[in-house]
Design a protein around this motif. Sequence first.
Motif, mmCIF file in Angstrom:
data_model
loop_
_atom_site.group_PDB
_atom_site.id
_atom_site.type_symbol
_atom_site.label_atom_id
_atom_site.label_comp_id
_atom_site.label_asym_id
_atom_site.label_seq_id
_atom_site.Cartn_x
_atom_site.Cartn_y
_atom_site.Cartn_z
ATOM 1 N N ALA A 85 0.866 -1.172 0.000
ATOM 2 C CA ALA A 85 0.000 0.000 0.000
ATOM 3 C C ALA A 85 0.904 1.224 0.000
ATOM 4 O O ALA A 85 2.037 1.170 0.472
ATOM 5 C CB ALA A 85 -0.897 -0.017 1.223
ATOM 6 N N HIS A 86 0.395 2.327 -0.548
ATOM 7 C CA HIS A 86 1.165 3.573 -0.561
ATOM 8 C C HIS A 86 0.277 4.700 -0.066
ATOM 9 O O HIS A 86 -0.931 4.530 0.122
ATOM 10 C CB HIS A 86 1.662 3.888 -1.968
ATOM 11 C CG HIS A 86 2.565 2.831 -2.519
ATOM 12 N ND1 HIS A 86 3.838 2.641 -2.062
ATOM 13 C CD2 HIS A 86 2.362 1.899 -3.479
ATOM 14 C CE1 HIS A 86 4.392 1.638 -2.719
ATOM 15 N NE2 HIS A 86 3.512 1.167 -3.584
ATOM 16 N N VAL A 87 0.887 5.846 0.119
ATOM 17 C CA VAL A 87 0.149 7.018 0.590
ATOM 18 C C VAL A 87 0.604 8.215 -0.239
ATOM 19 O O VAL A 87 1.756 8.622 -0.150
ATOM 20 C CB VAL A 87 0.417 7.282 2.087
ATOM 21 C CG1 VAL A 87 -0.387 8.488 2.549
ATOM 22 C CG2 VAL A 87 0.080 6.068 2.931
ATOM 23 N N CYS A 120 5.361 9.311 -1.667
ATOM 24 C CA CYS A 120 4.685 8.353 -0.802
ATOM 25 C C CYS A 120 4.950 8.753 0.642
ATOM 26 O O CYS A 120 6.083 9.005 1.028
ATOM 27 C CB CYS A 120 5.206 6.943 -1.062
ATOM 28 S SG CYS A 120 4.289 5.706 -0.109
ATOM 29 N N VAL A 166 4.444 6.752 3.116
ATOM 30 C CA VAL A 166 5.193 5.694 3.801
ATOM 31 C C VAL A 166 6.631 6.151 3.548
ATOM 32 O O VAL A 166 7.196 5.906 2.484
ATOM 33 C CB VAL A 166 4.929 4.306 3.181
ATOM 34 C CG1 VAL A 166 5.795 3.236 3.821
ATOM 35 C CG2 VAL A 166 3.458 3.957 3.300
ATOM 36 N N HIS A 218 9.409 4.367 1.836
ATOM 37 C CA HIS A 218 9.324 4.273 0.372
ATOM 38 C C HIS A 218 9.887 5.549 -0.255
ATOM 39 O O HIS A 218 10.560 5.505 -1.283
ATOM 40 C CB HIS A 218 7.872 4.074 -0.077
ATOM 41 C CG HIS A 218 7.251 2.804 0.398
ATOM 42 N ND1 HIS A 218 5.964 2.434 0.073
ATOM 43 C CD2 HIS A 218 7.727 1.805 1.189
ATOM 44 C CE1 HIS A 218 5.679 1.263 0.628
ATOM 45 N NE2 HIS A 218 6.729 0.872 1.321
ATOM 46 N N MET A 270 10.548 6.938 -3.862
ATOM 47 C CA MET A 270 9.183 7.197 -4.321
ATOM 48 C C MET A 270 8.794 8.667 -4.108
ATOM 49 O O MET A 270 7.996 9.010 -3.233
ATOM 50 C CB MET A 270 8.210 6.247 -3.611
ATOM 51 C CG MET A 270 6.896 6.058 -4.338
ATOM 52 S SD MET A 270 5.934 4.686 -3.641
ATOM 53 C CE MET A 270 6.206 3.428 -4.874
#
Length: 546
Positions: free
Chosen positions: A472-474, A528, A530, A533, A538
């Motif tokens: 999952a990413h944010v 992201c 997270v 990441h 990212m």
Amino acid sequence: MANRISRRRALQCAGAFGLAFVPDLSSLLTDAPAARVQRTRSRRAVELPQPHVLKSKHEQLSVKLVCRPGTVDMGAPLPVRTYTYNGVVPGYTWEMDAGDLLKVNLINRLPPLPPPGPMEMDRPHEWTTTNLHTHGLHVDPGGFADNVFLTIPPGDSKHLRIPIPRDHNAGLFWYHPHHHGAVTQQIRAGLAGAIIIRGDLDAVPEVRAAKEQVMVLQSIELGNEYQLLDPIPNPSKTESFFPRTNVLYTVNGVLNPKITMRPGEVQRWRMLNAAEGKYMSLKLKDHDLHVLAWDGLTLHEPDTVDLVMMSAGNRVEVLVKAGKPGIYDLVLTPGSSQKPDIPGMPPSAPSWVTRSELFYCQLMGIDETIPGLQDQPPELQPRTIATIEVRGHGKNMRLPRDLPAWDQKILPIRRKRTVGYTVQRTGMNEFVTFGINGVPFDPARAPYRPKLGTAEEWTVVNECDHKLIDHAHVFHIHTNPFKITWRNGTKLATPLWRDTYVLTKSSGDSFTMETNFIDFTGEFVEHCHVVSHEDLGMMESIEVVR
Ligand SMILES: [Cu+2]
């Protein structure tokens, strides 16, 4: 000046020496294997402390913000040795009105690191160099303001000057370090604090009458002796990028504090997920949560729910009305999971044992064939993070009906883009790096350049290869909030305003958002949240131009 090399170059070098980048895959999960989740040492629960509040005077708030190592009592078996702002975790709360000037004297007293070898832009590096991001504030991203490209090495300091616009929305925001390569280390250490902008929401009578509780939720990641461990830029197969064996889930710096309420009392909880990469799905036993705002963006009316899912970086403000006398747990579930419970989203896997959890179980030596929570790794188990005690007598307080909503008009859409959150792997399925549209962050790369005074529509897609473990990413973008209009191909009846939003774990999951690029030119980032990441690539730059 430290030597910077690109990932491609590093791979070529590695290839030349017959080496491969084969870090422990578990380090890509937000949960490291074998990390114990500390509940609390036996002692009477302390009443939820409030971070010390620094309030603006005469339209100005001047703060001295010192990053330094410190020892903090969080209620764990040993005092915690970590990085602090001014000796405390979390940092002080900064409270201002729209139109105020925020001045920060940021002083870095973290220890210098030994001279580094070649630094890789998508590996942890310079993790005691710092800077400051005011997450969610619509302010100048350049110069000595909310500029994440500033670098403040140990022993150095900078005077920041951040004017808050006169028409800024009222709500809960936060500050944290944002030096690429150092973000995970400093956030997991506990470097974070709340920012409150006062305004229209505070004037709603039912909101004004409610006792206010700022709740900074953190996960402090530590070693066996409750000390912060250094990252490992190039871990071996058995190591993690960000090693830890103890994880403390704290609220305002303490484990499982108590909140005392009277029956019928309404409190305003201003919650911030300031953890590294942890999804926080929160429930209060036998109580509804009346959501007022997400990310400092007020709703039209309270949204009554029994669960709120905060991604790392999200803030949610809720009113809670105490029921009958009793003890009620505020529960984090599934906490740090890669499988956040997202209200309104169907579960994307047929079973609770998803690929990543299966993989995790294998790593942990857990027999994944036995169903039940006891088989979940400790970081994936539900846990109580605060205890609410309702006692005595109180008057029946009211909840508001209407709220002064944030609903900025979106300018005509000038351009549409697709933003893919991607993972690069070798043919041997070994992790290489995270990226956006396949490209890891490179400070030398020309940014994407939207035009000031225009709006764009972006579709953000989780483009992880579905054959690999799920992530999952944010999604978070600086400077301007966004309006989510579609989720997984379904148009939302009520769009969602956020500055941070989850990209669920399955390959192909997506959302579409619209955003205005207004008031501020200059370079900033989307990444992201997270942040492990992000440190691993990212992130990308955006420069708003005239
Ligand atoms: Cu991510």
